[in-house]
Design a protein around this motif. Structure first.
Motif, short mmCIF file in Angstrom:
data_model
loop_
_atom_site.label_atom_id
_atom_site.label_comp_id
_atom_site.label_asym_id
_atom_site.label_seq_id
_atom_site.Cartn_x
_atom_site.Cartn_y
_atom_site.Cartn_z
N MET A 117 0.80 -1.22 0.00
CA MET A 117 0.00 0.00 0.00
C MET A 117 0.84 1.28 0.00
O MET A 117 0.37 2.32 -0.45
CB MET A 117 -0.97 0.01 1.19
CG MET A 117 -2.02 -1.08 1.08
SD MET A 117 -2.99 -0.97 -0.44
CE MET A 117 -3.08 -2.70 -0.93
N GLU A 118 2.05 1.21 0.48
CA GLU A 118 2.90 2.41 0.46
C GLU A 118 3.85 2.40 -0.73
O GLU A 118 4.09 3.42 -1.36
CB GLU A 118 3.67 2.56 1.77
CG GLU A 118 2.77 2.96 2.95
CD GLU A 118 2.09 4.32 2.78
OE1 GLU A 118 2.57 5.16 2.00
OE2 GLU A 118 1.04 4.54 3.43
N MET A 125 -2.22 7.11 -0.99
CA MET A 125 -2.19 7.42 0.44
C MET A 125 -1.65 8.83 0.68
O MET A 125 -2.13 9.55 1.57
CB MET A 125 -1.34 6.39 1.19
CG MET A 125 -1.78 4.95 0.96
SD MET A 125 -3.57 4.70 1.08
CE MET A 125 -3.79 3.40 -0.13
N ASP A 126 -0.66 9.24 -0.11
CA ASP A 126 -0.17 10.62 0.00
C ASP A 126 -1.27 11.62 -0.35
O ASP A 126 -1.39 12.67 0.28
CB ASP A 126 1.03 10.84 -0.93
CG ASP A 126 2.29 10.16 -0.44
OD1 ASP A 126 2.35 9.80 0.76
OD2 ASP A 126 3.23 9.96 -1.24
N ARG A 129 -3.67 11.78 2.63
CA ARG A 129 -3.07 12.57 3.72
C ARG A 129 -3.07 14.06 3.38
O ARG A 129 -3.38 14.91 4.24
CB ARG A 129 -1.64 12.08 3.99
CG ARG A 129 -1.58 10.75 4.73
CD ARG A 129 -0.16 10.37 5.12
NE ARG A 129 0.56 9.80 4.00
CZ ARG A 129 0.70 8.48 3.77
NH1 ARG A 129 0.14 7.60 4.60
NH2 ARG A 129 1.38 8.04 2.74
N TYR A 192 -6.39 -1.94 0.84
CA TYR A 192 -6.42 -0.60 0.23
C TYR A 192 -7.33 0.34 1.01
O TYR A 192 -6.95 1.48 1.33
CB TYR A 192 -6.89 -0.77 -1.20
CG TYR A 192 -6.91 0.46 -2.07
CD1 TYR A 192 -5.76 1.22 -2.29
CD2 TYR A 192 -8.07 0.85 -2.74
CE1 TYR A 192 -5.77 2.32 -3.13
CE2 TYR A 192 -8.09 1.95 -3.59
CZ TYR A 192 -6.94 2.68 -3.77
OH TYR A 192 -6.95 3.77 -4.62
N ALA A 195 -5.88 1.11 4.42
CA ALA A 195 -4.77 2.06 4.31
C ALA A 195 -5.29 3.48 4.11
O ALA A 195 -4.72 4.44 4.66
CB ALA A 195 -3.86 1.66 3.14
N GLN A 196 -6.37 3.64 3.35
CA GLN A 196 -6.98 4.96 3.19
C GLN A 196 -7.52 5.47 4.53
O GLN A 196 -7.40 6.66 4.84
CB GLN A 196 -8.10 4.91 2.15
CG GLN A 196 -7.62 4.70 0.73
CD GLN A 196 -8.76 4.71 -0.27
OE1 GLN A 196 -9.66 5.53 -0.18
NE2 GLN A 196 -8.72 3.81 -1.23
N ASP A 198 -6.37 4.65 7.49
CA ASP A 198 -5.19 5.02 8.28
C ASP A 198 -4.64 6.38 7.85
O ASP A 198 -4.11 7.14 8.67
CB ASP A 198 -4.10 3.96 8.13
CG ASP A 198 -4.42 2.68 8.90
OD1 ASP A 198 -5.26 2.73 9.83
OD2 ASP A 198 -3.82 1.63 8.56
N ALA A 199 -4.76 6.69 6.55
CA ALA A 199 -4.21 7.94 6.02
C ALA A 199 -5.12 9.14 6.27
O ALA A 199 -4.70 10.28 6.08
CB ALA A 199 -3.94 7.80 4.53
#
Length: 356
Positions: A117-118, A125-126, A129, A192, A195-196, A198-199
């Motif tokens: 994911m990163e 994810m960037d 954020r 995915y 992770a979104q 978390d971001a």
């Protein structure tokens, strides 16, 4: 985390009282806006725009600067996941998405891996954020993914399709292969979406664009079952706040009851079903999102207001309704008409919440 200044969207998804019905539009950051087209031109290509966190943030926020919307949705594409799984996504002008390496046999399926994911999807994810930071609590941010079945249709067909011959051919002839493919996609989509979250995504939506092309038994086995698996492993609370999940199957009116029992918090409803009927069928199990026909926005402002009033009346009084179009806004829509739509929802819905 910045304190939300407007959380009516999240409250409505949780069926909590709101002052007015919240509203956002699918594809609200898109080609109908001249400012989007300018940024898209600056980016160079659609995928360059998706892969640039600052520009993705810019186009995500553009509609919020123009309209009093109650949510932002990440600007990205559902095909970022299969692209990260090694299929080689590219876009052809006037023809849409294509994959260099479609998935059509056992070897291709076995070669798929859940992307990092990163490393593989870090640009998404960037972007999440960056958008979350730049919103400064204005409205919640929605993350999203395509459903496993919908992603599989593109991965097997190699792009868009009208008759689903290759993906349905695999489903009917080699259901074991299709289940293996869907299982891998499900693992990727779950990771995915988490992770979104978390971001910084404060709600997530699963777009099952092509679930409606299946028979009832195949919808349950090849689409809903895998979305249910995703919902079971999603992170549903962050820092004491619930992270609601919306499930949207276009053409899925046959299966509302089953979808309502999937573990989601809300169901997206397209324009082919009345909200009154949908509400009667699902009761208070889930919130409902929808469901103005996008073509309504081609009409005059007065007709748009009348259509908004009809949808509000169809849902009726009480909480649990997020106003949206029944699908994405069309590129040719006059931005002024979109503004009439958003303002009409807030203006005309107040009486429906007066006693909450």
């Amino acid at each position: 985390m910045a304190r939300l200044k407007n959380d009516r969207f999240l409250r409505a998804l949780c069926r909590e009282p709101v002052d007015v019905t919240p509203v956002w539009m699918m594809r609200q950051a898109g080609r109908y806006l001249p400012e989007y087209r300018a940024t898209r031109s600056k980016a160079g290509s659609f995928m360059d725009l998706c892969r640039n966190p600052d520009l993705a943030c810019e186009v995500t926020i553009q509609p919020l600067d123009r309209y009093p919307l109650d949510a932002a949705i990440l600007f990205s594409d559902i095909l970022t996941v299969p692209d990260a799984m090694g299929l080689g996504l590219y876009f052809t002008e006037g023809e849409g998405p294509h994959f260099e390496r479609p998935v059509r046999d056992e070897a291709a399926i076995e070669g798929l891996a859940v992307p990092d994911m990163e490393d593989d999807l870090g640009y998404v994810m960037d972007a999440v954020r960056t958008i979350h930071r730049e919103l400064q609590g204005r409205v919640p941010l929605i993350g999203f993914s395509g459903s496993p079945w919908t992603l599989a249709t593109y991965m097997v067909e190699g792009g868009g399709t009208k008759n689903f011959s290759k993906v349905k051919g695999m489903m009917f002839d080699r259901p074991d292969l299709m289940h293996r493919l869907l299982s891998k996609i499900t693992d990727a989509v779950a990771a995915y979406l988490n992770a979104q979250i978390d971001a910084g995504a404060q709600a997530v939506m699963i777009f099952d664009t092509w679930g409606g092309v299946l028979t009832p038994q195949h919808y349950e086995a090849f689409s809903l079952a895998y979305m249910r698996q995703i919902l079971q492993v999603l992170k549903r609370e962050v820092e004491g706040r619930k992270v609601p999940a919306i499930l949207f199957t276009k053409g899925g009116g046959l299966w509302l009851e089953q979808m309502a029992d999937s573990g989601c918090d809300a169901l997206g409803i397209d324009w082919t079903l009345s909200l009154a009927d949908a509400r009667r069928r699902v009761g208070d199990r889930v919130a409902l999102q929808g469901n103005l026909d996008p073509c309504t926005l081609y009409a005059s402002p007065q007709r748009i207001r009348e259509a908004v009033a009809q949808v509000l009346a169809s849902f009726g009084k009480g909480s649990g309704h997020v106003f949206n179009l029944g699908h994405g806004i069309h590129p040719e829509i006059d931005p002024e008409h979109a503004g009439v739509f958003v303002e009409a929802v807030h203006d005309l819905s107040r009486d429906y919440h007066a006693e909450e």
